[in-house]
Design an enzyme around this catalytic site. Structure first.
Site, PDB file in Angstrom:
ATOM      1  N   HIS A 245      64.225  33.881  37.730  1.00 44.73           N
ATOM      2  CA  HIS A 245      65.175  34.595  38.600  1.00 44.73           C
ATOM      3  C   HIS A 245      65.927  33.611  39.500  1.00 44.73           C
ATOM      4  O   HIS A 245      67.118  33.761  39.748  1.00 44.73           O
ATOM      5  CB  HIS A 245      64.444  35.592  39.505  1.00 44.73           C
ATOM      6  CG  HIS A 245      64.203  36.932  38.883  1.00 44.73           C
ATOM      7  ND1 HIS A 245      65.223  37.752  38.484  1.00 44.73           N
ATOM      8  CD2 HIS A 245      63.055  37.604  38.614  1.00 44.73           C
ATOM      9  CE1 HIS A 245      64.712  38.873  37.976  1.00 44.73           C
ATOM     10  NE2 HIS A 245      63.402  38.811  38.043  1.00 44.73           N
TER      11      HIS A 245
ATOM     12  N   GLY B 173      55.827  41.193  41.449  1.00 48.96           N
ATOM     13  CA  GLY B 173      56.552  39.992  41.835  1.00 48.96           C
ATOM     14  C   GLY B 173      57.986  40.320  42.207  1.00 48.96           C
ATOM     15  O   GLY B 173      58.541  41.319  41.728  1.00 48.96           O
TER      16      GLY B 173
ATOM     17  N   HIS C 191      58.279  33.933  35.395  1.00 48.48           N
ATOM     18  CA  HIS C 191      59.289  34.997  35.404  1.00 48.48           C
ATOM     19  C   HIS C 191      60.117  34.917  36.696  1.00 48.48           C
ATOM     20  O   HIS C 191      61.353  34.959  36.662  1.00 48.48           O
ATOM     21  CB  HIS C 191      58.567  36.351  35.286  1.00 48.48           C
ATOM     22  CG  HIS C 191      59.430  37.565  35.416  1.00 48.48           C
ATOM     23  ND1 HIS C 191      59.498  38.542  34.450  1.00 48.48           N
ATOM     24  CD2 HIS C 191      60.258  37.976  36.413  1.00 48.48           C
ATOM     25  CE1 HIS C 191      60.343  39.498  34.851  1.00 48.48           C
ATOM     26  NE2 HIS C 191      60.809  39.185  36.046  1.00 48.48           N
ATOM     27  N   GLU C 192      59.426  34.777  37.838  1.00 50.58           N
ATOM     28  CA  GLU C 192      60.133  34.739  39.124  1.00 50.58           C
ATOM     29  C   GLU C 192      60.978  33.470  39.267  1.00 50.58           C
ATOM     30  O   GLU C 192      62.085  33.518  39.806  1.00 50.58           O
ATOM     31  CB  GLU C 192      59.159  34.858  40.301  1.00 50.58           C
ATOM     32  CG  GLU C 192      58.338  36.141  40.327  1.00 50.58           C
ATOM     33  CD  GLU C 192      59.148  37.417  40.172  1.00 50.58           C
ATOM     34  OE1 GLU C 192      60.322  37.441  40.563  1.00 50.58           O
ATOM     35  OE2 GLU C 192      58.591  38.390  39.640  1.00 50.58           O
TER      36      GLU C 192
ATOM     37  N   CYS D  43      60.798  44.199  34.614  1.00 53.11           N
ATOM     38  CA  CYS D  43      61.445  43.544  35.750  1.00 53.11           C
ATOM     39  C   CYS D  43      62.040  44.635  36.633  1.00 53.11           C
ATOM     40  O   CYS D  43      62.665  45.571  36.125  1.00 53.11           O
ATOM     41  CB  CYS D  43      62.556  42.628  35.231  1.00 53.11           C
ATOM     42  SG  CYS D  43      63.438  41.783  36.547  1.00 53.11           S
ATOM     43  N   LEU D  44      61.844  44.530  37.935  1.00 57.38           N
ATOM     44  CA  LEU D  44      62.369  45.551  38.846  1.00 57.38           C
ATOM     45  C   LEU D  44      63.894  45.627  38.781  1.00 57.38           C
ATOM     46  O   LEU D  44      64.472  46.642  39.143  1.00 57.38           O
ATOM     47  CB  LEU D  44      61.914  45.276  40.284  1.00 57.38           C
ATOM     48  CG  LEU D  44      60.397  45.428  40.529  1.00 57.38           C
ATOM     49  CD1 LEU D  44      60.030  44.962  41.933  1.00 57.38           C
ATOM     50  CD2 LEU D  44      59.943  46.866  40.311  1.00 57.38           C
TER      51      LEU D  44
ATOM     52  N   GLN E 198      66.768  39.155  44.064  1.00 60.43           N
ATOM     53  CA  GLN E 198      66.747  40.555  43.636  1.00 60.43           C
ATOM     54  C   GLN E 198      67.100  41.508  44.772  1.00 60.43           C
ATOM     55  O   GLN E 198      67.400  42.686  44.530  1.00 60.43           O
ATOM     56  CB  GLN E 198      65.382  40.919  43.044  1.00 60.43           C
ATOM     57  CG  GLN E 198      65.100  40.207  41.719  1.00 60.43           C
ATOM     58  CD  GLN E 198      63.743  40.568  41.177  1.00 60.43           C
ATOM     59  OE1 GLN E 198      62.744  39.974  41.543  1.00 60.43           O
ATOM     60  NE2 GLN E 198      63.686  41.570  40.307  1.00 60.43           N
TER      61      GLN E 198
HETATM   62 NI    NI Z   1      61.984  40.245  37.412  1.00 60.25          NI
END
Ligand code: NI
Length: 174
Positions: A140, A46, A136-137, A94-95, A51
């Site tokens: 963000h 995701g 989660h997204e 998380c990236l 991000q």
């Molecule tokens: Ni994330």
């Protein structure tokens, strides 16, 4: 085509609240393509536009298994509703927070209202992994990160560790 740089903590951009997309133009379509490429390139499941530094409410996901066919999903202006009381727990990474996994409990099912790339209003029921990922997204998009589920002490520790690793890229042992 272009793979974008993924912003990591403690960059304050990640704390920005993303704005609603008013109109889907070629700009948004290109952005979505870039987001998919960036996400697949990093083996993520995701990614939110913020991000890669774009404060628009756009999310891409692919929760298909390793040996399954790819199943890219794109959500514009996603809104979560009808969250279940029943919970599920995942070790979330998380990236934007390298090498960190945090056990987080979230509603096991939810319904997501969103707009697709053709500007059509849609709704989808999400279970388990998909439910967790979309939540989660969406976090963000509101500037919230998985480390916010931790105590301040643990959170500071993680940020310190990540910042330290970043500032010493030339470390060598001879
Ligand atoms: Ni994330």
């Amino acid at each position: 085509m272009p793979i974008k740089n993924i912003i990591t903590v403690p960059n304050e951009i990640l704390r920005k609240k993303s704005q609603l997309v008013e109109k889907i133009t070629n700009l948004e379509k290109t952005l979505v393509n870039d987001m998919f490429e960036t996400m697949y390139n990093s083996n993520g499941i995701g990614l939110a536009a913020i991000q890669i530094g774009i404060a628009k409410r756009i999310v891409v996901l692919d929760v298909s298994g390793k040996d399954e066919e790819k199943k890219p999903m794109c959500f514009i202006n996603p809104k979560i509703k009808n969250t279940s009381d029943e919970r599920s727990v995942y070790e979330e990474g998380c990236l934007s927070i390298p090498n960190t996994f945090i056990q987080i409990e979230r509603p096991k099912t939810c319904v997501v209202e969103y707009v697709d790339l053709n500007s059509k209003k849609k709704e989808i029921k999400c279970n388990d992994l998909l439910s967790t990922c979309i939540q989660h997204e969406c976090n963000h998009l509101d500037g919230k990160l998985i480390i916010d589920f931790l105590s301040k002490f643990k959170k500071d520790l993680i940020i310190k560790k990540i910042s330290k690793n970043k500032s010493s890229p030339n470390k060598i042992v001879v």
